[in-house]
Design an enzyme around this catalytic site. Structure first.
Site, PDB file in Angstrom:
ATOM      1  N   ASP A 156     -18.281  -5.341 -24.511  1.00 23.75           N
ATOM      2  CA  ASP A 156     -18.594  -6.703 -24.198  1.00 23.75           C
ATOM      3  C   ASP A 156     -17.393  -7.671 -25.092  1.00 23.75           C
ATOM      4  OD1 ASP A 156     -19.106  -9.411 -23.788  1.00 23.75           O
ATOM      5  OD2 ASP A 156     -21.123  -9.095 -24.742  1.00 23.75           O
ATOM      6  N   TYR A 206     -26.083  -7.701 -37.595  1.00 26.11           N
ATOM      7  CA  TYR A 206     -26.084  -7.562 -36.185  1.00 26.11           C
ATOM      8  C   TYR A 206     -25.128  -8.230 -35.623  1.00 26.11           C
ATOM      9  CZ  TYR A 206     -30.053  -4.651 -35.381  1.00 26.11           C
ATOM     10  OH  TYR A 206     -30.948  -3.488 -35.274  1.00 26.11           O
ATOM     11  N   LYS A 223     -26.339  -6.304 -29.118  1.00 24.37           N
ATOM     12  CA  LYS A 223     -27.066  -4.797 -29.173  1.00 24.37           C
ATOM     13  C   LYS A 223     -25.716  -3.668 -28.398  1.00 24.37           C
ATOM     14  CE  LYS A 223     -31.380  -4.395 -30.049  1.00 24.37           C
ATOM     15  NZ  LYS A 223     -31.052  -5.017 -31.163  1.00 24.37           N
ATOM     16  N   TYR A 248     -31.269 -12.059 -35.921  1.00 21.96           N
ATOM     17  CA  TYR A 248     -30.983 -13.195 -36.567  1.00 21.96           C
ATOM     18  C   TYR A 248     -31.592 -13.284 -37.918  1.00 21.96           C
ATOM     19  CZ  TYR A 248     -29.510 -14.804 -31.952  1.00 21.96           C
ATOM     20  OH  TYR A 248     -28.876 -14.826 -30.844  1.00 21.96           O
TER      21      TYR A 248
HETATM   22  C1  F6R Z   1     -26.189  -7.862 -25.488  1.00 23.03           C
HETATM   23  C2  F6R Z   1     -26.203  -8.973 -25.820  1.00 23.03           C
HETATM   24  C3  F6R Z   1     -27.103  -9.839 -26.889  1.00 23.03           C
HETATM   25  C4  F6R Z   1     -26.537 -10.560 -27.775  1.00 23.03           C
HETATM   26  C5  F6R Z   1     -27.511 -11.368 -28.573  1.00 23.03           C
HETATM   27  C6  F6R Z   1     -26.851 -12.442 -29.640  1.00 23.03           C
HETATM   28  O1  F6R Z   1     -25.273  -7.680 -24.482  1.00 23.03           O
HETATM   29  O2  F6R Z   1     -25.775 -10.121 -25.156  1.00 23.03           O
HETATM   30  O3  F6R Z   1     -27.381  -8.443 -27.685  1.00 23.03           O
HETATM   31  O4  F6R Z   1     -25.338 -10.296 -28.605  1.00 23.03           O
HETATM   32  O5  F6R Z   1     -28.311 -12.082 -27.718  1.00 23.03           O
HETATM   33  O6  F6R Z   1     -26.525 -13.533 -28.753  1.00 23.03           O
HETATM   34  P1  F6R Z   1     -25.845 -15.117 -29.580  1.00 23.03           P
HETATM   35  O7  F6R Z   1     -24.267 -14.326 -30.171  1.00 23.03           O
HETATM   36  O8  F6R Z   1     -25.458 -15.691 -28.449  1.00 23.03           O
HETATM   37  O9  F6R Z   1     -26.575 -15.378 -30.432  1.00 23.03           O
HETATM   38 MG    MG Z   2     -23.743  -6.389 -23.427  1.00 18.26          MG
HETATM   39 MG    MG Z   3     -23.535  -9.424 -24.897  1.00 16.13          MG
END
Ligand code: F6R
Ligand code: MG
Ligand code: MG
Length: 366
Positions: free
Chosen positions: A11, A230, A233, A348
């Site tokens: 990604d 984290y 995902k 988070y």
């Molecule tokens: C996987 C994905 C999610 C985000 C997660 C964190 O493709 O998009 O796991 O990485 O929701 O998102 P942010 O960085 O927007 O807090």
């Molecule tokens: Mg993804």
């Molecule tokens: Mg993503």
């Protein structure tokens, strides 16, 4: 001829949140693979599943080839450059290291690769999932390689009588690969005991015990274990060879009807059903639901046919309707209980901060 199939996926930025990459980002990846792959890559196919871009490449260099991994790394860097120029969300999100060091494994992108002697006819399936982690494939793999309720060939085909060998990784052990080999059918309770826990134990590969040939390769990356926190995902990819000594295509697809509840829905912190979707699908409801796409190919002397989109069929439209209802059911309980992941899997730190603050306000009654 000996051929290697490599899927490298990352990604590197998406439109409107975590929905899908832009057409321009996809084009930058495609161009880089084309230019740098000249004389190295025999054929390639580039697609996206949600916000993840996957490069499928065929070549003769074997798995973990520095040349192939470098081309993919450069393609993802080119995609990141375009993502930054367009102000896309999460530009370069999965590229966790600053410079390439020989292999993209452990640097963020997910990788599934297999080298084998091509059969006269060589059908295989490419899987890519978004908003989930590698454990999402565990139940479908168990059912299609161990259970005659889904794999009729285990009863009907003389080519599968000895069953399959599972190589399973403990992904919590991040210093080095920690794996175990277990055989179906005699070890199926042991296999099930491990695969029950999709956040810790993940299938790395499956081999035919009749021929010794490799049937499946799955990406086992946990971004969490690379970055120490984290960063999104893992969104796993998988290759499965089908027919002959392996399950038929429909036997591999059959368990996806179940759409098990897997980790990765909204903010990577909720459980949701794994919805089988068409090629180049985007993400929508509650930043999900977790999705999986399957492209069926044949390969001959490294040359790929155009893909057949396995989940683009009226049957799977019916399944998608039912999976939407399943998604609704778990969403109705919001943050409560099984809907949200346990502390250790949350993306988070907010809840941990809340708990710390509250701890000092608790009083122990005398
Ligand atoms: C996987 C994905 C999610 C985000 C997660 C964190 O493709 O998009 O796991 O990485 O929701 O998102 P942010 O960085 O927007 O807090
Ligand atoms: Mg993804
Ligand atoms: Mg993503």
């Amino acid at each position: 001829m000996k051929v290697t199939l490599s899927i490298l996926k990352a990604d590197v930025g998406s439109v409107g949140g975590h929905i899908c990459p832009s057409a321009e980002l996809m084009e930058s990846v495609r161009q880089t693979v084309k230019e740098e792959g000249k004389g190295i890559i025999i054929d390639s196919f580039i697609s996206h599943t949600g916000d993840d871009v996957a490069i499928l490449a065929t070549h003769k260099l074997g798995i973990n080839s520095e040349k192939i991994h470098k081309i993919a790394w450069d393609a993802f860097l080119a995609g990141t450059k375009t993502a930054k120029a367009q102000g896309l969300y999460g530009a370069g999100q999965d590229l966790l290291k600053d410079s390439f060091s020989g292999n993209v494994k452990g640097m963020g992108p997910a990788v599934a690769e297999m080298e084998f002697e091509e059969r006269p006819n060589e059908p295989f399936l490419f899987f890519a999932a978004d908003k989930t982690d590698p454990g999402a494939y565990s139940l479908p793999l168990y059912l299609s390689f161990c259970d005659p309720m889904h794999n009729a060939g285990l009863l009907l085909s003389p080519k599968m009588t000895k069953g399959f060998k599972f190589t399973i990784m403990d992904v919590e052990h991040s210093d080095a690969d920690k794996v175990i080999e277990l055989n179906a059918p005699e070890d199926i309770y042991l296999i099930a005991a491990l695969l029950r826990d999709g956040e810790r134990f993940v299938v790395e590969s499956i081999h035919s015990r009749d021929t010794g040939d490799q049937a499946a390769a799955i990406s086992t990356t946990r971004l969490h274990n690379i970055a120490g926190k984290y960063t999104g995902k893992d969104d796993p990819v998988m290759l499965i060879r089908v027919q002959g000594a392996f399950p038929a295509t429909g036997e591999v697809l059959s368990p996806f009807t179940i759409a098990p509840l897997v980790a990765g829905f909204m903010r990577g912190s909720h459980n949701g059903p794994l919805m089988p979707v068409k090629m180049n699908s985007s993400i929508s409801f509650f930043d999900g639901p977790p999705v999986v796409c399957c492209l069926a190919f044949c390969v001959h002397e490294g040359k790929l046919t155009p893909p057949a989109d396995a989940f683009d069929h009226p049957y799977w439209d019916w399944v998608r309707g039912r999976v939407s209802e399943k998604a609704q059911e778990i969403r109705r309980q919001g943050f409560f209980g099984a809907a949200m992941l346990p502390y250790s899997e949350l993306e988070y730190g907010g809840i941990v901060d809340i708990m710390k603050k509250l701890e000092s306000k608790f009083k122990v009654r005398k």
